[in-house]
Design a protein around this motif. Structure first.
Motif, short mmCIF file in Angstrom:
data_model
loop_
_atom_site.label_atom_id
_atom_site.label_comp_id
_atom_site.label_asym_id
_atom_site.label_seq_id
_atom_site.Cartn_x
_atom_site.Cartn_y
_atom_site.Cartn_z
N HIS A 47 0.67 -1.19 0.07
CA HIS A 47 0.11 -0.03 -0.07
C HIS A 47 0.88 1.17 -0.12
O HIS A 47 0.47 2.24 -0.63
N ILE A 48 1.90 1.28 0.61
CA ILE A 48 2.93 2.49 0.72
C ILE A 48 3.29 2.52 -0.60
O ILE A 48 3.38 3.85 -1.22
N ASN A 49 3.94 1.44 -1.38
CA ASN A 49 4.32 1.70 -2.74
C ASN A 49 3.30 2.19 -3.70
O ASN A 49 3.55 3.03 -4.70
N LYS A 50 2.11 1.51 -3.59
CA LYS A 50 0.97 2.03 -4.16
C LYS A 50 0.53 3.66 -4.20
O LYS A 50 0.71 4.30 -5.37
N ASN A 51 0.65 4.06 -3.13
CA ASN A 51 0.45 5.53 -2.79
C ASN A 51 1.47 6.32 -3.29
O ASN A 51 1.19 7.54 -3.96
N VAL A 52 2.58 5.86 -3.24
CA VAL A 52 3.83 6.65 -3.71
C VAL A 52 3.84 6.74 -5.26
O VAL A 52 4.26 7.75 -5.81
N LYS A 53 3.62 5.47 -5.82
CA LYS A 53 3.68 5.67 -7.29
C LYS A 53 2.44 6.46 -7.90
O LYS A 53 2.80 7.36 -8.72
N ALA A 54 1.24 6.45 -7.12
CA ALA A 54 0.06 7.42 -7.73
C ALA A 54 0.63 8.94 -7.43
O ALA A 54 0.34 9.54 -8.25
N LYS A 55 1.09 9.10 -6.37
CA LYS A 55 1.72 10.49 -6.08
C LYS A 55 2.58 11.01 -6.94
O LYS A 55 2.71 12.15 -7.44
N CYS A 56 3.53 9.82 -7.32
CA CYS A 56 4.72 10.36 -8.35
C CYS A 56 4.07 10.62 -9.62
O CYS A 56 4.40 11.64 -10.33
N LYS A 57 3.31 9.83 -10.13
CA LYS A 57 2.58 10.00 -11.36
C LYS A 57 1.80 11.28 -11.53
O LYS A 57 1.98 12.24 -12.54
N LEU A 58 1.24 11.98 -10.33
CA LEU A 58 0.47 13.09 -10.17
C LEU A 58 1.31 14.20 -10.47
O LEU A 58 0.97 15.15 -11.03
N LEU A 59 2.64 14.09 -9.36
CA LEU A 59 3.31 15.32 -9.43
C LEU A 59 4.35 15.31 -10.46
O LEU A 59 5.03 16.58 -10.95
N ILE A 60 4.80 14.30 -11.22
CA ILE A 60 5.72 14.16 -12.12
C ILE A 60 5.16 13.85 -13.45
O ILE A 60 5.02 12.60 -13.82
N GLY A 61 4.99 14.58 -14.41
CA GLY A 61 4.50 14.43 -15.80
C GLY A 61 5.29 13.41 -16.72
O GLY A 61 4.63 12.45 -17.24
N GLN A 62 6.40 13.58 -16.85
CA GLN A 62 7.39 12.55 -17.93
C GLN A 62 7.68 11.41 -17.37
O GLN A 62 7.89 11.22 -16.30
N LYS A 63 7.34 10.47 -18.14
CA LYS A 63 7.41 8.94 -17.66
C LYS A 63 8.86 8.58 -17.50
O LYS A 63 9.12 7.83 -16.58
N THR A 64 9.95 9.13 -18.19
CA THR A 64 11.26 9.10 -17.94
C THR A 64 11.56 9.56 -16.66
O THR A 64 12.36 8.78 -15.87
N ALA A 65 10.99 10.59 -16.42
CA ALA A 65 11.48 11.23 -15.00
C ALA A 65 10.79 10.30 -13.96
O ALA A 65 11.35 10.20 -12.81
N TRP A 66 9.55 9.97 -14.28
CA TRP A 66 8.81 9.19 -13.25
C TRP A 66 9.63 7.94 -12.93
O TRP A 66 9.55 7.54 -11.64
N GLU A 67 10.03 7.13 -13.88
CA GLU A 67 11.06 6.00 -13.82
C GLU A 67 12.17 6.44 -13.02
O GLU A 67 12.54 5.60 -12.18
N TYR A 68 12.75 7.55 -13.09
CA TYR A 68 13.95 7.67 -12.48
C TYR A 68 13.60 7.78 -11.00
O TYR A 68 14.27 7.54 -10.01
N VAL A 69 12.74 8.71 -10.58
CA VAL A 69 12.27 9.05 -9.37
C VAL A 69 11.88 7.73 -8.48
O VAL A 69 12.12 7.31 -7.38
N MET A 70 11.20 6.79 -9.18
CA MET A 70 10.41 5.48 -8.68
C MET A 70 11.96 4.66 -8.30
O MET A 70 12.13 3.85 -7.23
N ASP A 71 12.94 4.88 -9.24
CA ASP A 71 14.20 3.90 -8.89
C ASP A 71 14.71 4.47 -7.71
O ASP A 71 15.21 3.74 -6.80
N ALA A 72 14.90 5.82 -7.37
CA ALA A 72 15.51 6.34 -6.40
C ALA A 72 14.67 6.07 -5.03
O ALA A 72 15.21 5.64 -3.90
#
Length: 109
Positions: A47-72
């Motif tokens: 559930h933590i990861n699910k919420n973090v991914k949802a917030k990340c997608k909301l705040l970070i538009g570009q898919k490459t940036a989103w993948e970079y942030v999720m790796d971090a």
């Protein structure tokens, strides 16, 4: 109400749960504290990861940036020890410094 009845169904009082895993439902977390005061409440990693991914997608538009942030984020979650956590957190914050609202979300939530 139903949660308060759980102890009645535990046959032996000396075998109460030591840990209960929940999502971030504050009502449920408060109920755990009330019904099982000696129990540790942990948050569910799924559930933590699910919420973090949802917030990340909301705040970070570009898919490459989103993948970079999720790796971090994944590196932070995989931090090898409590002693190294502050170092891992600083690395995460530096890596994600272009997205301060996301860093704030992770730190505050």
């Amino acid at each position: 109400m139903v949660f308060r009845m759980v102890p009645r169904y535990i046959l032996r009082r000396d075998v109460l749960p030591r840990v209960i895993v929940t999502d971030r439902d504050l009502t449920l977390m408060n109920a755990v504290k009330t019904v099982f005061p000696e129990c540790t409440n942990l948050l569910c990693n799924f559930h933590i990861n699910k919420n973090v991914k949802a917030k990340c997608k909301l705040l970070i538009g570009q898919k490459t940036a989103w993948e970079y942030v999720m790796d971090a984020w994944g590196s932070l979650v995989a931090c090898p020890s409590e002693q190294q956590f502050d170092e891992c957190l600083k690395k995460f914050e530096m890596t994600c410094s272009l997205w301060p609202m996301f860093v704030d979300y992770v730190n505050e939530t």
